[in-house]
Design an enzyme around this catalytic site. Structure first.
Site, PDB file in Angstrom:
ATOM      1  N   SER A 109       0.850  -1.192   0.000  1.00 46.77           N
ATOM      2  CA  SER A 109       0.000   0.000   0.000  1.00 46.77           C
ATOM      3  C   SER A 109       0.885   1.242   0.000  1.00 46.77           C
ATOM      4  CB  SER A 109      -0.848  -0.015   1.263  1.00 46.77           C
ATOM      5  OG  SER A 109      -1.319   1.266   1.553  1.00 46.77           O
ATOM      6  N   SER A 110       0.346   2.345  -0.521  1.00 48.25           N
ATOM      7  CA  SER A 110       1.153   3.569  -0.592  1.00 48.25           C
ATOM      8  C   SER A 110       1.433   4.170   0.788  1.00 48.25           C
ATOM      9  CB  SER A 110       0.458   4.605  -1.480  1.00 48.25           C
ATOM     10  OG  SER A 110      -0.822   4.906  -0.979  1.00 48.25           O
ATOM     11  N   CYS A 111       0.781   3.655   1.839  1.00 46.75           N
ATOM     12  CA  CYS A 111       1.058   4.204   3.180  1.00 46.75           C
ATOM     13  C   CYS A 111       2.400   3.738   3.734  1.00 46.75           C
ATOM     14  CB  CYS A 111      -0.074   3.892   4.146  1.00 46.75           C
ATOM     15  SG  CYS A 111      -0.212   2.155   4.542  1.00 46.75           S
ATOM     16  N   TYR A 138      -0.191  -0.711  10.084  1.00 45.96           N
ATOM     17  CA  TYR A 138      -0.422  -1.375   8.797  1.00 45.96           C
ATOM     18  C   TYR A 138       0.799  -1.186   7.893  1.00 45.96           C
ATOM     19  CZ  TYR A 138      -2.904  -2.337   4.377  1.00 45.96           C
ATOM     20  OH  TYR A 138      -3.307  -2.846   3.166  1.00 45.96           O
ATOM     21  N   LYS A 142       3.236  -3.960   6.106  1.00 47.26           N
ATOM     22  CA  LYS A 142       3.433  -4.019   4.649  1.00 47.26           C
ATOM     23  C   LYS A 142       4.916  -3.873   4.279  1.00 47.26           C
ATOM     24  CE  LYS A 142      -0.639  -4.964   3.211  1.00 47.26           C
ATOM     25  NZ  LYS A 142      -0.879  -6.220   2.484  1.00 47.26           N
ATOM     26  N   HIS A 181     -12.859   2.872   3.622  1.00 43.48           N
ATOM     27  CA  HIS A 181     -12.049   3.971   3.090  1.00 43.48           C
ATOM     28  C   HIS A 181     -12.982   5.103   2.651  1.00 43.48           C
ATOM     29  CE1 HIS A 181      -9.087   0.656   2.676  1.00 43.48           C
ATOM     30  NE2 HIS A 181      -8.274   1.612   3.044  1.00 43.48           N
TER      31      HIS A 181
HETATM   32  O1  GFB Z   1      -9.586   6.490   2.691  1.00 42.73           O
HETATM   33  P1  GFB Z   1      -9.147   6.877   4.050  1.00 42.73           P
HETATM   34  O2  GFB Z   1      -9.905   6.299   5.193  1.00 42.73           O
HETATM   35  O3  GFB Z   1      -7.657   6.495   4.299  1.00 42.73           O
HETATM   36  O4  GFB Z   1      -9.239   8.474   4.199  1.00 42.73           O
HETATM   37  P2  GFB Z   1      -6.184   7.107   4.091  1.00 42.73           P
HETATM   38  C1  GFB Z   1      -8.739   9.364   3.232  1.00 42.73           C
HETATM   39  C2  GFB Z   1      -9.067  10.794   3.622  1.00 42.73           C
HETATM   40  O5  GFB Z   1     -10.499  10.995   3.500  1.00 42.73           O
HETATM   41  C3  GFB Z   1      -8.704  11.208   5.045  1.00 42.73           C
HETATM   42  C4  GFB Z   1     -10.974  11.638   4.662  1.00 42.73           C
HETATM   43  O6  GFB Z   1      -8.216  12.532   5.040  1.00 42.73           O
HETATM   44  C5  GFB Z   1     -10.049  11.144   5.776  1.00 42.73           C
HETATM   45  O7  GFB Z   1     -10.111  11.990   6.897  1.00 42.73           O
HETATM   46  N1  GFB Z   1     -12.400  11.342   4.839  1.00 42.73           N
HETATM   47  C6  GFB Z   1     -13.412  12.246   4.750  1.00 42.73           C
HETATM   48  C7  GFB Z   1     -12.957  10.155   5.158  1.00 42.73           C
HETATM   49  N2  GFB Z   1     -14.592  11.686   5.038  1.00 42.73           N
HETATM   50  C8  GFB Z   1     -14.339  10.373   5.280  1.00 42.73           C
HETATM   51  C9  GFB Z   1     -15.187   9.274   5.622  1.00 42.73           C
HETATM   52  O8  GFB Z   1     -16.393   9.400   5.765  1.00 42.73           O
HETATM   53  N3  GFB Z   1     -14.569   8.066   5.770  1.00 42.73           N
HETATM   54  C10 GFB Z   1     -13.219   7.905   5.617  1.00 42.73           C
HETATM   55  N4  GFB Z   1     -12.689   6.681   5.780  1.00 42.73           N
HETATM   56  N5  GFB Z   1     -12.394   8.945   5.332  1.00 42.73           N
HETATM   57  C11 GFB Z   1      -5.675   4.632   4.487  1.00 42.73           C
HETATM   58  C12 GFB Z   1      -4.793   3.915   5.448  1.00 42.73           C
HETATM   59  O9  GFB Z   1      -5.333   5.952   4.657  1.00 42.73           O
HETATM   60  O10 GFB Z   1      -5.439   4.333   3.140  1.00 42.73           O
HETATM   61  C13 GFB Z   1      -4.568   2.513   5.102  1.00 42.73           C
HETATM   62  O11 GFB Z   1      -5.304   4.084   6.754  1.00 42.73           O
HETATM   63  C14 GFB Z   1      -4.312   2.301   3.618  1.00 42.73           C
HETATM   64  O12 GFB Z   1      -3.476   2.066   5.830  1.00 42.73           O
HETATM   65  C15 GFB Z   1      -5.319   3.015   2.766  1.00 42.73           C
HETATM   66  O13 GFB Z   1      -3.024   2.731   3.270  1.00 42.73           O
HETATM   67  C16 GFB Z   1      -5.049   2.918   1.290  1.00 42.73           C
HETATM   68  O14 GFB Z   1      -5.887   7.345   2.649  1.00 42.73           O
HETATM   69  O15 GFB Z   1      -5.947   8.279   4.980  1.00 42.73           O
END
Ligand code: GFB
Length: 325
Positions: A109-111, A138, A142, A181
């Protein structure tokens, strides 16, 4: 060039969003796809994984099984994200070595990259700075997976490679708001806000972080390209090539779904890393390019959500009753 012709390909995680896209993509190749459900095989159990490899004798392994989730799930369950993922990848990679597997593709993953890595992020940025705290557990798992694949290559001459996809979305995603996500969360929120006739929809964080979104079918295609054309120690970025601020994504989703209220930010929720746009030049030099644009991909994912909404509801009900048990 590696040939998939007539090979037994084990897709670990075939029920997940990425695994099911891989199964769809591999159906176009002359391969025998091998799978096992979670009930049939607990990938965290080393003896079971070894026995499965002895019985099934795969020639090729794609490691798309992982405990995954969005920013909140990552932040809330650090032990599960680190422990489960370490076990899954360790067991599969070691069993692939014992079983003399001809090619293995590990998906990360890109994280894995530092929180403040220069953009777009090149593969060499790995381990050059501190990780984003919301998902470092995570990310560490990875990174260990990449290094394990690389170590088996170095010590035992195994053709084990790794791909690092950006944020993925598409059919088969998890639409549970607590663990999903951002893309599926926004689709669900916009859909329900439209049905209720709400005046606004709240997104987490400031809406300012930028994310790069790749449709999972494009990712599956990239995986096949890598299996066929790549055989080096270094991991390979898999990205779309462009990113958007989360607020803009929310507006796009609202438009596709048909929610015309306003979008409100909630800065009390975490933003996560400010930006993680991948440099996917290496993969593109192998002849791959994404085919599905963001708006088109959102529309296709929304259609899938509508068709599978009842299943999603059932899945959530099961998850709740499992959590209560
Ligand atoms: O997709 P996401 O949960 O993961 O969140 P990451 C991306 C961005 O969207 C963050 C915002 O800035 C969140 O605060 N966001 C806005 C929301 N509204 C929402 C919502 O309703 N739900 C969610 N989930 N986010 C993950 C990693 O990071 O990406 C994993 O935690 C993995 O490890 C994955 O790498 C691909 O992009 O921040």
């Amino acid at each position: 060039m590696f040939s998939l012709e007539g090979r037994r390909v084990y897709v670990a995680g075939h029920r997940g969003m990425v695994g099911s896209a891989l199964v769809r993509r591999l159906a176009r190749e002359n391969v025998k796809i091998v799978t096992a459900t979670r009930q049939e095989l607990d990938l965290r159990n080393q003896a079971d994984v070894r026995a499965f490899f002895s019985e099934q004798r795969p020639d090729v392994v794609i490691l798309a099984a992982a405990k995954v989730g969005g920013i909140l799930a990552n932040d809330s369950y650090p032990a599960d994200f680190l422990f489960d993922n370490l076990l899954i990848e360790t067991n599969i990679i070691e069993a692939a070595h014992r079983g003399d597997v001809a090619k293995l593709l590990f998906l990360g993953s890109s994280c894995i990259y530092p929180k403040l890595a220069p953009q777009p992020i090149v593969e060499q940025a790995l381990l050059t700075g501190p990780l984003e705290p919301t998902n470092e557990w995570y990310a560490i798992a990875k990174i260990a997976g990449i290094k394990l694949a690389e170590a088996y290559r170095r010590q035992h001459g195994r053709d084990f490679i790794s791909a690092m996809p950006t944020n993925l979305y598409g059919p088969g995603d998890n639409f549970d708001l607590a663990s999903s996500h951002v893309m599926p969360a926004l689709i669900r929120k916009a859909h329900e806000a439209k049905l209720r006739g709400d005046e606004d929809l709240t997104i987490w964080g400031t809406g300012r972080p930028r994310r790069e979104f790749l449709h999972v079918d494009d990712c599956a295609d990239a995986c096949v390209t890598l299996l066929l054309r790549y055989s080096e120690a270094g991991h390979v970025n898999v990205g779309f090539g462009d990113d958007v601020p989360i607020l803009e994504l929310a507006r796009m989703v609202a438009q596709v779904v048909g929610f015309d209220g306003s979008i409100v930010t909630d800065p009390s929720q975490p933003d996560g890393t400010p930006r993680k746009l991948l440099d996917s030049g290496l993969l593109r030099s192998l002849g791959w390019a994404p085919q599905i644009g963001l708006r088109e991909g959102i529309a296709a994912t929304y259609r899938w959500f509508l068709e599978n909404e009842k299943d999603q509801g059932r899945r959530e009900a099961n998850r709740l009753s499992a959590a209560r048990a």
